[in-house]
Design an enzyme around this catalytic site. Sequence first.
Site, short mmCIF file in Angstrom:
data_model
loop_
_atom_site.label_atom_id
_atom_site.label_comp_id
_atom_site.label_asym_id
_atom_site.label_seq_id
_atom_site.Cartn_x
_atom_site.Cartn_y
_atom_site.Cartn_z
N ARG A 46 52.23 67.55 58.16
CA ARG A 46 51.63 66.86 59.33
C ARG A 46 50.62 67.80 59.98
NH1 ARG A 46 54.11 67.38 63.77
NH2 ARG A 46 56.21 66.89 63.03
N ASP A 170 30.88 55.98 66.99
CA ASP A 170 31.48 55.43 65.77
C ASP A 170 30.35 55.27 64.75
OD1 ASP A 170 32.47 53.75 63.77
OD2 ASP A 170 33.74 52.62 65.14
C1 LIG Z 1 33.03 50.02 63.11
C2 LIG Z 1 34.49 50.18 62.86
N1 LIG Z 1 35.19 51.09 63.56
C3 LIG Z 1 36.52 51.28 63.37
C4 LIG Z 1 37.22 50.53 62.47
C5 LIG Z 1 38.71 50.75 62.31
O1 LIG Z 1 38.97 51.47 61.15
P1 LIG Z 1 40.31 51.31 60.27
O2 LIG Z 1 40.34 49.89 59.78
O3 LIG Z 1 40.11 52.33 59.19
O4 LIG Z 1 41.46 51.62 61.17
C6 LIG Z 1 36.54 49.57 61.71
C7 LIG Z 1 37.28 48.74 60.73
O5 LIG Z 1 36.81 47.71 60.28
C8 LIG Z 1 35.14 49.39 61.91
O6 LIG Z 1 34.44 48.48 61.20
#
Ligand SMILES: Cc1ncc(COP(=O)(O)O)c(C=O)c1O
Length: 379
Positions: A46, A170
């Site tokens: 972990r 993101d």
């Molecule tokens: C832009 C974006 N951010 C975050 C996520 C979440 O990621 P995960 O599905 O790997 O938890 C997604 C999933 O579709 C996404 O498209």
Amino acid sequence: MRFNSKTIHGGQSPDKAYGAVMPPIYQTSTYAQSTPGGHQGFEYSRSGNPTRAALEASLASIENGNYGLAFGSGLAAIDAVMKLMKPGDEIVSTNDLYGGSYRLFKKVFEDFGLKFHFVGMQDVAAVEEKINENTRLLWVETPTNPMMNVIDIEAMAALAEKHKLLLAVDNTFATPYLQLPLDLGADIVMHSATKYLGGHSDVVVGALVVKDKELADKLYFLQNASGAVCGPMDSFLTLRGIKTLHVRMQRHCENGRIVAEYLKAHPAIEKVYWPGFEDHPNHDVAARQMRDFGGMVSFVPKGSSYDAAIAIVEKLKVFTLAESLGGVESLAGHPASMTHASIPKEEREKSGVVDSLIRLSVGIEDAADLVADLEQAIG
Ligand SMILES: Cc1ncc(COP(=O)(O)O)c(C=O)c1O
């Protein structure tokens, strides 16, 4: 090293045991110690695992950061960032966020005393209006999922600096092949590595990358303390995916352009959302902060009918109707009933996610086959 070399070599070195060029899948939970604390850098998986460490070094390298952290999913990575906050803290984010991120913010962290504001972040003044003395974090997704809105990362970084906020981006849709948020002033880059980084629709993995040591230490603490790490097999697969990120992205972009232009010229299509169009909102920002425009395209058939959209996605054969995106294979999705179903209809529609919207993740097949598939489905 330049980007294409970093995807292959960044942070990597042959394995210490036998010189394996790819890191072995260290499928172990624990490590022998000669005396308490007498170990070779790993105590418990972990806290750290050599295969995950190789992935984390690669992530840091391709995003031009200093520290990478791999998680069991993209949402687990976002969860760790939110745990940097304290009750009463406020976060400003975009109003057409990925549905799962929205759900985590509203349905989980609001109950722990965090307050979220969702605004169209293309409008910098609207973001600044929401900032007050409790604001701690700007959470940016660009291009957004699924409306492809482009947010000016440098403008957000200027706001973050002015108001002493953290800026997290993101970067799932763009990947570091297209844009480097840390170079544009972000503090944290986040990925659903499930998507383009993994690239083969075979893992669920999340990632964070930062430059600052103090911030990295806080996040490492949370990664270990909350424990949402990714396993060695998934680390290996993601690392293998990253090694071809640049060639895949180049083809995703080429095919994305062909599909977007085909749809735009189609008489049965009302609207196409793709940041490469000159009339796409903030196209100039996309052209400045991105190297190309990516392989994600959303569109609305004429008449805006739910049934027409469903009929199209059901007829597609080369595009698979499925959740997710960013793999080598082309996927189609219906955000209102799939990825964005967790956002209330009025909220969704305010940002353009209408019932007839279709989202395509354009893969790396022959573009002519993708266009022929759309042709037979749209008619
Ligand atoms: C832009 C974006 N951010 C975050 C996520 C979440 O990621 P995960 O599905 O790997 O938890 C997604 C999933 O579709 C996404 O498209």
